[in-house]
Design a protein around this motif. Sequence first.
Motif, PDB file in Angstrom:
ATOM      1  N   SER A  35      41.779  35.566  54.752  1.00 36.09           N
ATOM      2  CA  SER A  35      42.804  36.348  54.058  1.00 36.09           C
ATOM      3  C   SER A  35      44.112  35.565  54.110  1.00 36.09           C
ATOM      4  CB  SER A  35      42.979  37.706  54.747  1.00 36.09           C
ATOM      5  OG  SER A  35      44.234  38.263  54.422  1.00 36.09           O
ATOM      6  N   THR A  36      44.734  35.346  52.969  1.00 36.55           N
ATOM      7  CA  THR A  36      46.012  34.624  52.957  1.00 36.55           C
ATOM      8  C   THR A  36      47.088  35.425  53.699  1.00 36.55           C
ATOM      9  OG1 THR A  36      46.455  35.547  50.769  1.00 36.55           O
ATOM     10  CG2 THR A  36      45.560  33.289  50.849  1.00 36.55           C
ATOM     11  N   ASN A  37      46.958  36.759  53.710  1.00 33.35           N
ATOM     12  CA  ASN A  37      47.943  37.557  54.455  1.00 33.35           C
ATOM     13  C   ASN A  37      47.896  37.224  55.947  1.00 33.35           C
ATOM     14  OD1 ASN A  37      48.904  38.994  52.202  1.00 33.35           O
ATOM     15  ND2 ASN A  37      49.034  40.884  53.398  1.00 33.35           N
ATOM     16  N   GLN A  60      38.857  34.279  48.976  1.00 38.21           N
ATOM     17  CA  GLN A  60      39.064  34.889  50.292  1.00 38.21           C
ATOM     18  C   GLN A  60      37.726  35.500  50.719  1.00 38.21           C
ATOM     19  OE1 GLN A  60      43.475  36.576  50.793  1.00 38.21           O
ATOM     20  NE2 GLN A  60      42.355  37.648  49.218  1.00 38.21           N
ATOM     21  N   ARG A  64      41.921  41.623  52.118  1.00 35.99           N
ATOM     22  CA  ARG A  64      42.249  42.995  52.517  1.00 35.99           C
ATOM     23  C   ARG A  64      43.056  43.698  51.440  1.00 35.99           C
ATOM     24  NH1 ARG A  64      45.693  43.234  56.404  1.00 35.99           N
ATOM     25  NH2 ARG A  64      46.170  41.047  56.820  1.00 35.99           N
ATOM     26  N   GLY A  65      42.718  44.956  51.193  1.00 36.74           N
ATOM     27  CA  GLY A  65      43.498  45.776  50.280  1.00 36.74           C
ATOM     28  C   GLY A  65      44.296  46.800  51.068  1.00 36.74           C
ATOM     29  N   THR A  66      44.923  47.716  50.376  1.00 37.41           N
ATOM     30  CA  THR A  66      45.694  48.752  51.063  1.00 37.41           C
ATOM     31  C   THR A  66      44.742  49.754  51.718  1.00 37.41           C
ATOM     32  OG1 THR A  66      45.804  49.946  48.992  1.00 37.41           O
ATOM     33  CG2 THR A  66      47.705  48.597  49.543  1.00 37.41           C
ATOM     34  N   LYS A 140      42.933  48.369  36.343  1.00 37.46           N
ATOM     35  CA  LYS A 140      43.747  47.698  37.370  1.00 37.46           C
ATOM     36  C   LYS A 140      43.614  46.179  37.261  1.00 37.46           C
ATOM     37  CE  LYS A 140      44.455  47.578  42.392  1.00 37.46           C
ATOM     38  NZ  LYS A 140      44.622  48.373  43.590  1.00 37.46           N
ATOM     39  N   LEU A 157      49.575  39.261  47.279  1.00 32.85           N
ATOM     40  CA  LEU A 157      49.277  39.705  45.912  1.00 32.85           C
ATOM     41  C   LEU A 157      47.904  39.233  45.500  1.00 32.85           C
ATOM     42  CD1 LEU A 157      52.746  38.884  45.248  1.00 32.85           C
ATOM     43  CD2 LEU A 157      51.881  40.702  43.828  1.00 32.85           C
TER      44      LEU A 157
HETATM   45  C1  BTN Z   1      45.376  46.648  46.850  1.00 30.37           C
HETATM   46  O1  BTN Z   1      44.621  47.272  47.612  1.00 30.37           O
HETATM   47  O2  BTN Z   1      45.533  46.982  45.672  1.00 30.37           O
HETATM   48  C2  BTN Z   1      46.134  45.456  47.383  1.00 30.37           C
HETATM   49  C3  BTN Z   1      45.328  44.185  47.283  1.00 30.37           C
HETATM   50  C4  BTN Z   1      46.029  42.978  47.859  1.00 30.37           C
HETATM   51  C5  BTN Z   1      45.129  41.756  47.872  1.00 30.37           C
HETATM   52  C6  BTN Z   1      45.882  40.504  48.247  1.00 30.37           C
HETATM   53  S1  BTN Z   1      44.975  39.043  47.841  1.00 30.37           S
HETATM   54  C7  BTN Z   1      46.103  38.077  48.743  1.00 30.37           C
HETATM   55  C8  BTN Z   1      46.443  38.847  49.987  1.00 30.37           C
HETATM   56  N1  BTN Z   1      45.461  38.605  51.033  1.00 30.37           N
HETATM   57  C9  BTN Z   1      44.772  39.701  51.330  1.00 30.37           C
HETATM   58  O3  BTN Z   1      43.866  39.759  52.193  1.00 30.37           O
HETATM   59  N2  BTN Z   1      45.195  40.728  50.603  1.00 30.37           N
HETATM   60  C10 BTN Z   1      46.265  40.346  49.699  1.00 30.37           C
END
Ligand code: BTN
Length: 276
Positions: A35-37, A60, A64-66, A140, A157
């Motif tokens: 994950s870049t985060n 990735q 991860r999302g929200t 989306k 993002l």
């Molecule tokens: C959502 O749930 O809509 C948010 C998604 C965010 C995904 C980005 S991809 C780059 C960064 N690294 C991750 O693991 N998540 C965010």
Amino acid sequence: MTQSKPNPLCHAGSPTTLRMGSGTVLVHRLDATRSTNDLARTWLTDHAAPVPAAWIAGIQTAGRGTRGRSWASPEGGLWMSLAMPVADPAAGVLPGLGLRVGVAAVRAVRESLPERAASEVVLRWPNDLVVARPGAGVRKIGGMLVECAPHGIVVGLGINVNNSPPATDDAGRALRTPPVSVAELAGEDLVLDRLAECLLGHLTDLIPVPGLPTNLFREIEGLLHRPDSGVQVTGRDGRMYSGLIRGVSEHPDSLGALLLEQPNGDVMRVVSGDLS
Ligand code: BTN
């Protein structure tokens, strides 16, 4: 599509310093990462005085999302995180941050599309980038995941660009909002690096701005997705509320909260939640 000049983001391997307005961003490109985060968070944890830095991954493996959801991140999408040092978050950088990030994302995607398709790209409060076509529903394009770290903030993002986004989640359930890629809207593949550079430019312009100045507030009001049929949102008390979106709050105590007009005419401020 061909590029007229070499793009600095194209050089994989060692990080590249990209000039952005008044500052610079150290850009790391990777073929694959979990994950870049996570990489951006480590940067902001390990360095006491970090410089702004970004990570862009081809794929990735544990995106991860929200709300703890996973985020599918196959080849062809833009999976990017920006680590922005914030010395004093209390000085006003955090309020309205999610919306400023959203504006940066909408601007970058709109700039990469023909005019008609561009105008249909909007922001679904609080962190979705969607295309809304009258009579054709909402799809989306991408989403944002903003996190706080010891010496700054991580802005992640995920934008479906040239990839075919999956229509189901890991468990095989249909996604709440069907996905779409920017390439599908554009009718052709895009140069990922160009979109990434454009996005970084808007992010580095907008993130340091404190709060929501009037011009930005107006831009948000214009970009906000407001379905005529109204929305439903789960409140902090766990109850489901429905109503019409009337904009976002300018009040300093609830800056950026969604203003939801309920059937009885009361307007409630929604600070966080998922819209459906
Ligand atoms: C959502 O749930 O809509 C948010 C998604 C965010 C995904 C980005 S991809 C780059 C960064 N690294 C991750 O693991 N998540 C965010």
